[in-house]
Motif scaffolding. Structure first.
Motif, PDB file in Angstrom:
ATOM      1  N   MET A 156      27.277   0.997  37.353  1.00  0.00           N
ATOM      2  CA  MET A 156      28.490   0.206  37.538  1.00  0.00           C
ATOM      3  C   MET A 156      29.527   0.576  36.491  1.00  0.00           C
ATOM      4  O   MET A 156      29.181   0.949  35.371  1.00  0.00           O
ATOM      5  CB  MET A 156      28.175  -1.291  37.406  1.00  0.00           C
ATOM      6  CG  MET A 156      27.395  -1.876  38.564  1.00  0.00           C
ATOM      7  SD  MET A 156      27.310  -3.684  38.454  1.00  0.00           S
ATOM      8  CE  MET A 156      26.314  -3.879  36.981  1.00  0.00           C
ATOM      9  N   LYS A 157      30.783   0.425  36.858  1.00  0.00           N
ATOM     10  CA  LYS A 157      31.860   0.588  35.891  1.00  0.00           C
ATOM     11  C   LYS A 157      32.199  -0.785  35.326  1.00  0.00           C
ATOM     12  O   LYS A 157      32.471  -1.723  36.082  1.00  0.00           O
ATOM     13  CB  LYS A 157      33.094   1.214  36.524  1.00  0.00           C
ATOM     14  CG  LYS A 157      34.209   1.460  35.509  1.00  0.00           C
ATOM     15  CD  LYS A 157      35.405   2.175  36.120  1.00  0.00           C
ATOM     16  CE  LYS A 157      36.479   2.417  35.055  1.00  0.00           C
ATOM     17  NZ  LYS A 157      37.670   3.106  35.598  1.00  0.00           N
ATOM     18  N   ILE A 158      32.165  -0.895  34.013  1.00  0.00           N
ATOM     19  CA  ILE A 158      32.341  -2.194  33.354  1.00  0.00           C
ATOM     20  C   ILE A 158      33.440  -2.074  32.309  1.00  0.00           C
ATOM     21  O   ILE A 158      33.347  -1.266  31.377  1.00  0.00           O
ATOM     22  CB  ILE A 158      31.033  -2.665  32.701  1.00  0.00           C
ATOM     23  CG1 ILE A 158      29.924  -2.746  33.766  1.00  0.00           C
ATOM     24  CG2 ILE A 158      31.221  -4.005  32.007  1.00  0.00           C
ATOM     25  CD1 ILE A 158      28.538  -3.006  33.214  1.00  0.00           C
ATOM     26  N   ALA A 159      34.495  -2.851  32.469  1.00  0.00           N
ATOM     27  CA  ALA A 159      35.585  -2.894  31.505  1.00  0.00           C
ATOM     28  C   ALA A 159      35.259  -3.946  30.451  1.00  0.00           C
ATOM     29  O   ALA A 159      35.091  -5.121  30.776  1.00  0.00           O
ATOM     30  CB  ALA A 159      36.904  -3.222  32.199  1.00  0.00           C
ATOM     31  N   VAL A 160      35.138  -3.524  29.202  1.00  0.00           N
ATOM     32  CA  VAL A 160      34.804  -4.441  28.119  1.00  0.00           C
ATOM     33  C   VAL A 160      36.064  -4.669  27.282  1.00  0.00           C
ATOM     34  O   VAL A 160      36.470  -3.815  26.496  1.00  0.00           O
ATOM     35  CB  VAL A 160      33.662  -3.896  27.241  1.00  0.00           C
ATOM     36  CG1 VAL A 160      33.290  -4.920  26.172  1.00  0.00           C
ATOM     37  CG2 VAL A 160      32.433  -3.569  28.105  1.00  0.00           C
ATOM     38  N   ILE A 161      36.684  -5.816  27.495  1.00  0.00           N
ATOM     39  CA  ILE A 161      37.903  -6.161  26.777  1.00  0.00           C
ATOM     40  C   ILE A 161      37.485  -6.733  25.411  1.00  0.00           C
ATOM     41  O   ILE A 161      36.656  -7.633  25.340  1.00  0.00           O
ATOM     42  CB  ILE A 161      38.738  -7.191  27.550  1.00  0.00           C
ATOM     43  CG1 ILE A 161      38.835  -6.811  29.041  1.00  0.00           C
ATOM     44  CG2 ILE A 161      40.120  -7.341  26.931  1.00  0.00           C
ATOM     45  CD1 ILE A 161      39.462  -5.464  29.311  1.00  0.00           C
ATOM     46  N   GLY A 162      38.061  -6.191  24.337  1.00  0.00           N
ATOM     47  CA  GLY A 162      37.534  -6.500  23.012  1.00  0.00           C
ATOM     48  C   GLY A 162      36.313  -5.654  22.718  1.00  0.00           C
ATOM     49  O   GLY A 162      35.420  -6.061  21.972  1.00  0.00           O
ATOM     50  N   GLY A 163      36.285  -4.475  23.300  1.00  0.00           N
ATOM     51  CA  GLY A 163      35.092  -3.627  23.247  1.00  0.00           C
ATOM     52  C   GLY A 163      34.946  -2.802  21.990  1.00  0.00           C
ATOM     53  O   GLY A 163      34.038  -1.966  21.905  1.00  0.00           O
ATOM     54  N   THR A 164      35.815  -3.046  20.986  1.00  0.00           N
ATOM     55  CA  THR A 164      35.686  -2.303  19.731  1.00  0.00           C
ATOM     56  C   THR A 164      35.270  -3.204  18.566  1.00  0.00           C
ATOM     57  O   THR A 164      35.160  -2.744  17.439  1.00  0.00           O
ATOM     58  CB  THR A 164      37.016  -1.603  19.367  1.00  0.00           C
ATOM     59  OG1 THR A 164      38.050  -2.594  19.250  1.00  0.00           O
ATOM     60  CG2 THR A 164      37.410  -0.601  20.442  1.00  0.00           C
ATOM     61  N   GLY A 165      35.035  -4.489  18.839  1.00  0.00           N
ATOM     62  CA  GLY A 165      34.691  -5.443  17.789  1.00  0.00           C
ATOM     63  C   GLY A 165      33.204  -5.527  17.521  1.00  0.00           C
ATOM     64  O   GLY A 165      32.404  -4.732  18.037  1.00  0.00           O
ATOM     65  N   LEU A 166      32.819  -6.530  16.723  1.00  0.00           N
ATOM     66  CA  LEU A 166      31.426  -6.701  16.301  1.00  0.00           C
ATOM     67  C   LEU A 166      30.480  -6.780  17.491  1.00  0.00           C
ATOM     68  O   LEU A 166      29.467  -6.067  17.546  1.00  0.00           O
ATOM     69  CB  LEU A 166      31.298  -7.981  15.460  1.00  0.00           C
ATOM     70  CG  LEU A 166      29.877  -8.421  15.098  1.00  0.00           C
ATOM     71  CD1 LEU A 166      29.218  -7.413  14.182  1.00  0.00           C
ATOM     72  CD2 LEU A 166      29.897  -9.809  14.458  1.00  0.00           C
ATOM     73  N   ILE A 167      30.768  -7.635  18.441  1.00  0.00           N
ATOM     74  CA  ILE A 167      29.909  -7.784  19.624  1.00  0.00           C
ATOM     75  C   ILE A 167      30.252  -6.733  20.670  1.00  0.00           C
ATOM     76  O   ILE A 167      29.372  -6.085  21.248  1.00  0.00           O
ATOM     77  CB  ILE A 167      30.061  -9.191  20.231  1.00  0.00           C
ATOM     78  CG1 ILE A 167      29.682 -10.264  19.204  1.00  0.00           C
ATOM     79  CG2 ILE A 167      29.179  -9.328  21.477  1.00  0.00           C
ATOM     80  CD1 ILE A 167      28.255 -10.224  18.745  1.00  0.00           C
ATOM     81  N   GLY A 168      31.539  -6.531  20.912  1.00  0.00           N
ATOM     82  CA  GLY A 168      31.963  -5.642  21.985  1.00  0.00           C
ATOM     83  C   GLY A 168      31.461  -4.222  21.850  1.00  0.00           C
ATOM     84  O   GLY A 168      31.022  -3.612  22.832  1.00  0.00           O
TER      85      GLY A 168
END
Length: 243
Positions: free
Chosen positions: A1-13
């Motif tokens: 699947m293609k998943i867009a992770v918004i905030g994907g550069t932070g601690l959790i992301g």
């Protein structure tokens, strides 16, 4: 699947992106640094183009009343874009017991975030986690006065950020819950005891004194920030994490 992770550069992301890609998905991190602005909407539609799943891990820059406007605007923009992109699943990260502490502006703002998602057109999942182990030092700093840390006896169930990320990734890769999954660490401590354990492990000479009126957790009633039966319990113990 293609998943867009918004905030994907932070601690959790960043860990969610890593976990999803390791599981064979195409997880793409998005943040201000990659050119999207969730408050103005700039770049949001492009970020979600072709995404099967959207994971929103962004956070308000403040914990005060302004956080309400942040979540209202950002969620309106993100949910709208997810619907236009045809995404079939929208995941957010929230807080265990968040709806039981209306005295805190930030908690009321997170409830607003949940409510906007629930009322939107995209099938959803909400992961509620207990307090992160990584934030305990900050909690101690809020109420430090010289060599003394004042802490209430609020029950806290610390969870490692890596375990939170693993849970979010697992939920994102599955079918929408159209509901809430609670996750917490394996052990619960009164916050004052957690403070003593932390200071001792770090060789920190500050002492802890009980003050049930100190800090943001002073307004918490009973054990509302801990998980109830049916929650997922993460494996990492705080004492092991400290090592």
């Amino acid at each position: 699947m293609k998943i867009a992770v918004i905030g994907g550069t932070g601690l959790i992301g960043s860990q969610v992106v890593r976990d999803l890609n390791a599981a064979g998905h195409e997880a793409v991190p998005h943040s201000l640094s990659t050119g999207i602005d969730i408050l103005t909407g700039q770049g949001v539609d492009a970020a979600m183009a072709g995404a099967d799943v959207v994971v929103n891990l962004t956070n308000s820059p403040t914990f005060d009343e302004a956080s309400l406007a942040f979540f209202q605007t950002s969620m309106d923009n993100l949910v709208g874009a997810a619907a236009r992109a045809g995404a079939g699943h929208f995941v957010i990260l929230s807080i265990v017991g968040v709806d039981e502490v209306p005295e805190l502006d930030y908690y009321r703002a997170k409830v607003l975030q949940e409510d906007i998602l629930k009322a939107g057109p995209v099938p959803y999942s909400i992961v509620r986690a207990t307090q992160f182990m990584e934030f305990v030092d900050a909690v101690l700093s809020w109420t430090t006065d010289g060599d003394t840390v004042r802490l209430p006896r609020t029950p806290i169930q610390p969870i490692a950020a890596a375990d939170v990320a693993a849970t979010v990734a697992d939920v994102a890769a599955g079918a929408p819950l159209n509901g809430v999954l609670n996750v917490g660490g394996p052990d619960t401590y009164p916050l004052d005891e957690l403070g003593r354990i932390t200071l001792s492990a770090k060789g920190d000479k500050r002492s802890v004194t009980v003050d049930d009126g100190a800090g943001m957790f002073a307004v918490v009633h009973g054990d509302v920030l801990t998980t109830k039966p049916g929650a997922r319990i993460a494996p990492t113990r705080y004492t092991d994490w400290l090592k």
